[in-house]
Structure formats: C-alpha cells, structure tokens
Scaffold this motif. Structure first.
Motif, PDB file in Angstrom:
ATOM      1  N   ASP A  40       0.780  -5.887   1.916  1.00 29.27           N
ATOM      2  CA  ASP A  40      -0.379  -5.458   2.702  1.00 29.27           C
ATOM      3  C   ASP A  40      -1.538  -4.929   1.856  1.00 29.27           C
ATOM      4  N   ALA A  41      -1.426  -4.944   0.528  1.00 27.30           N
ATOM      5  CA  ALA A  41      -2.587  -4.643  -0.304  1.00 27.30           C
ATOM      6  C   ALA A  41      -3.573  -5.807  -0.166  1.00 27.30           C
ATOM      7  N   GLN A  85      -6.315  -2.418  -7.623  1.00 24.20           N
ATOM      8  CA  GLN A  85      -5.842  -1.193  -8.262  1.00 24.20           C
ATOM      9  C   GLN A  85      -5.245  -1.472  -9.633  1.00 24.20           C
ATOM     10  N   ARG A 121      -9.149   0.244   4.155  1.00 21.07           N
ATOM     11  CA  ARG A 121      -8.101   0.480   5.144  1.00 21.07           C
ATOM     12  C   ARG A 121      -8.679   0.874   6.501  1.00 21.07           C
ATOM     13  N   LEU A 164     -10.368   1.817  -1.574  1.00 11.39           N
ATOM     14  CA  LEU A 164      -9.220   1.395  -0.771  1.00 11.39           C
ATOM     15  C   LEU A 164      -9.194   2.091   0.586  1.00 11.39           C
ATOM     16  N   LEU A 214       0.804  -1.208   0.000  1.00  9.52           N
ATOM     17  CA  LEU A 214       0.000   0.000   0.000  1.00  9.52           C
ATOM     18  C   LEU A 214       0.847   1.272   0.000  1.00  9.52           C
ATOM     19  N   GLY A 240      -2.097  -0.559  -4.883  1.00  8.69           N
ATOM     20  CA  GLY A 240      -3.271  -1.112  -4.223  1.00  8.69           C
ATOM     21  C   GLY A 240      -3.627  -2.516  -4.630  1.00  8.69           C
TER      22      GLY A 240
END
Length: 427
Positions: free
Chosen positions: A280-281, A246, A392, A388, A238, A242
């Motif tokens: 961590d996406a 993304q 999050r 996103l 991230l 994304g």
C-alpha cells in the motif's frame, strides 16, 4: 583549502575515486589495539551485510557482536565475519536488548526495517553507545524528535547511512552552489523513477521457525505472517516504510539540504497512486513543497528540464544566474547557455570525507558529530514524512515549521506519530 595550482588535478583525481572511497573506506592505516573501536551490528540482511563488510575492514574496528531475529541471517553474518576477521570472538544475539546490555561495546550499527530505527537508536543512546543508523532516520516525525532529544541528553554520536554524502560529487555541488555560481536558488526539482514490485496475492502461513515474527513486527500493527510483508519487500507497506519514495528521498534530498538548507516550510501538497497487489505504499508520488524563498518538487518521473530524462534519479537546481543538474556521480552546470562539468575558479572549501564509515569512527573517537549527523538528518528527513501524510490524506497541508505541526488539521497531526503495540513500546 587546497592551493590554486593543485585544484584541477585534485578534482580530476577525486571525482573518479571519491564514491569508491565512500563505500569502501581506506583499510591501510595501522592502528594500535588500544585505539580500536568495538562495534556491534543489529540487523544483518541487505544493508546490514554491507555494514558488516564495511566496518570489519576498518583497521580501527573490532566487531564484537552480531544481532538478528532471523537465525538464517545471523548464521550467514557470523560466517562472513569469520572470513573478514578470522580471530573474531564476536557473540551473536537474537534480541538486540541483550547486546545493548554489554558495557564493552562502543557503537552499534542499525539496519533493521524502518519501523525499528528509532527505538534501537534511542535505547543505544541510553546504553551509552554511539549509532550508525541506516536511512531513513525514523518511521515518523515524532520519533525523529525523540531521537535528537535522547542523543543530546546522553551526549552520543550518530551518523545516518547516506553513503553518497561522502563522495566528491556532492561536496563539489555544494561548493558551487554556496559560492553563488548559479545565483540564488529559487526552485529545486528532485525525482526517482521506478515502480514498486507487484506483491501478492498474500501467502499467509506459519512464520519460519528461524524467524521471530512477533518481534519483527515490533511496534507496528500486528499482522498475520506472509513473506511479502517481511525482509526486503517490507518497504512497500505503510505499516513499516514508505515505498520507493521513502527508500530514495534521503539520498538525493541530501545534496539539497547540504547546499541550500531549505527552511520555513509552509505547505505540502502530494498526489499519487496506490499500487497493484497487497502493498500500500504509493506506486508513484508527486509532491510540491513551499519553503521560504524556495519551491521544491518531487516527482516519480524525470521533470521536463534539459538532461533529466537521462537520469533515473537526480536534482535540478534553478538559480537566477543558471542551473545545476546532478545525480550521485555527475553534474552539469549551465550559465549563459554554456554547459560545463565544473567551475574551476571556485575554490575547494569543504574537507573531503575519509569514507562515510571512517567519518563515523573518527567521530566516535573525537566526540564531534559526523557529516550526516542526527540534527541535520532530522531536518532533511522531515519533509519526506510530511509528503507521505499529504498523500495518505489526499489533501494539501499547511505546516507550522516553528511548532513542527500542521495548522488546523488534527487528522494530519495524528499521523506525525504512531502508538506502539504495548508489548513493544520499549522506551
């Protein structure tokens, strides 16, 4: 508009050839040297290699500069260019700012990681250069706003690298929907299957001597070097991108914004799962969007509608008279229970593309914005960023479309932008 007697033959021929044309533009035109457009490429691995191949094959284009902060990519690109344009005198650069200083460059292409897109484009606009920029448009909502402001201020041309946009299939889907064949569209379902790779454990090490790791990170938070965070797999962090969502949103959302043009976004609600490994996406993400008169849903698995299970990516339009299912190359229209690939009585109203890259070069010459222009791309990209942010924060968010900010949520509004590292805030 094409006359009725030629319509069926046009559709038959163009459906097979259009995507090839979009990706490999026509190189048969003869062009005088005085009409050539001087192009330089920034970011030369992955899609940057495609940029080089596509543009170098256009007769109007002379590639005059190559830039990458990884020496191995730069050397490989120069070798490729020498094959494509044997008499090339293109210069190479490790820092794109020196390339932008040149007055003899008309346009640049940008295929850097996502977190560099906005600064490269804005600085290019300021240097009186047009930009063909790889998707997504920007890393954040505020960056997209700044890009549009700079483009208008400096009167530049921009094309987003959504190559599928140039194909006949999307053009035909738009014609069918805008003609009202399935009635008023009230619901759209988008999806893209596939999980990110499991990355790690982190292999922290000294960066290769051929790579400027500090500049690669640029405006993003500083991190120790590990190969997993760099080059292609950067997209699963991230800090830079994304993830799968993304990576593919722009390609399939494009046909929705072109045909339906959702407006008045009111609410965004996302849920998902963090991946295994050090990325961590999101591993998967499902998002519900509420627009004025339209509900749009993104899922990481095919929705429960006819034909979706056969497609790894797709869009399903639900209207009050029928439905339309499409992916990049195919479409199925269902009206009164009858499934068809086309509605022949609907005329061809959209001019077909000469190829996505050719469309950009034509725009550079005419000073008219191309098909995937920045104003259009920004509106189409913005919901991606908002989804996103909802993921999050783990909460639904109310959006003020007029002010382009969340309602009564300072934490969410803080994620509309990101403070750059001081030494790499170049604007």
């Amino acid at each position: 508009m094409t006359s009725q007697p030629n319509r069926r033959e046009f559709l038959k021929q163009s459906s097979a050839a259009a995507l090839s044309l979009a990706l490999f533009p026509n190189a048969k035109r003869k062009v005088a040297p005085s009409d050539r457009v001087r192009v330089a490429h920034i970011g030369l691995n992955g899609m940057g290699t495609n940029h080089l191949n596509w543009f170098a094959k256009l007769p109007e284009v002379e590639v005059v500069g190559l830039c990458d902060l990884d020496e191995t990519h730069l050397n490989k690109a120069l070798s490729t260019l020498q094959t494509l344009q044997p008499n090339t005198a293109a210069k190479t650069y490790a820092d794109f700012r020196y390339l932008l200083d040149r007055k003899d460059i008309d346009a640049i292409t940008c295929a850097t990681p996502d977190h560099w897109h906005a600064q490269v484009a804005i600085l290019a606009f300021q240097a009186d250069k047009d930009v063909y920029g790889e998707k997504p448009l920007s890393y954040s909502v505020r960056e997209g706003q700044k890009m549009l402001k700079a483009l208008n201020r400096y009167d530049r041309v921009f094309q987003l690298g959504t190559q599928i946009h140039a194909g006949d299939n999307y053009h035909r889907v738009v014609e069918i929907i805008k003609a009202g064949a399935i009635g008023k569209v009230h619901t759209v379902r988008l999806w893209k299957t596939g999980f990110p790779p499991v990355l790690g454990p982190a292999n922290y090490q000294t960066p290769p001597t051929t790579l400027n790791w500090d500049m690669w990170q640029g405006p993003a938070p500083v991190s120790l070097y590990t190969p997993e965070r760099c080059h292609f797999t950067y997209r699963y962090f991230l800090d830079y991108s994304g993830g799968v969502f993304q990576d593919f949103w722009c390609h399939i959302a494009d046909v929705v914004w072109w045909s339906v043009n959702p407006t008045g976004l009111k609410r965004v609600s996302a849920k998902g799962e963090a991946p295994e490994g050090i990325g961590d996406a999101p591993k998967w993400i499902d998002i519900d969007y509420e627009f004025d008169g339209l509900n749009l849903h993104w899922t990481s698995t095919p929705p429960n509608v006819p034909g979706a299970e056969k497609r790894g990516i797709g869009a399903y339009f639900e209207g009050d008279k029928g439905t339309l299912l499409c992916d990049y190359n195919t479409r199925e229209i269902t009206i009164n229970g009858v499934v068809m690939a086309d509605v022949p009585e609907i005329p061809i109203t959209l001019e077909r593309s000469p190829g996505h890259q050719q469309n950009f070069i034509d725009a550079v010459k005419s000073r008219k914005q191309p098909e995937s222009n920045l104003a259009y791309a920004r509106q189409m990209t913005m919901p991606m960023h908002l989804g996103l942010i909802s993921y999050r924060l783990g909460q639904p968010l109310d959006w003020n479309a007029k002010k382009e900010k969340f309602r009564h949520n300072p934490e969410a509004n803080a994620l509309l932008s990101r403070k750059y590292r001081k030494e790499w805030d170049l604007l």
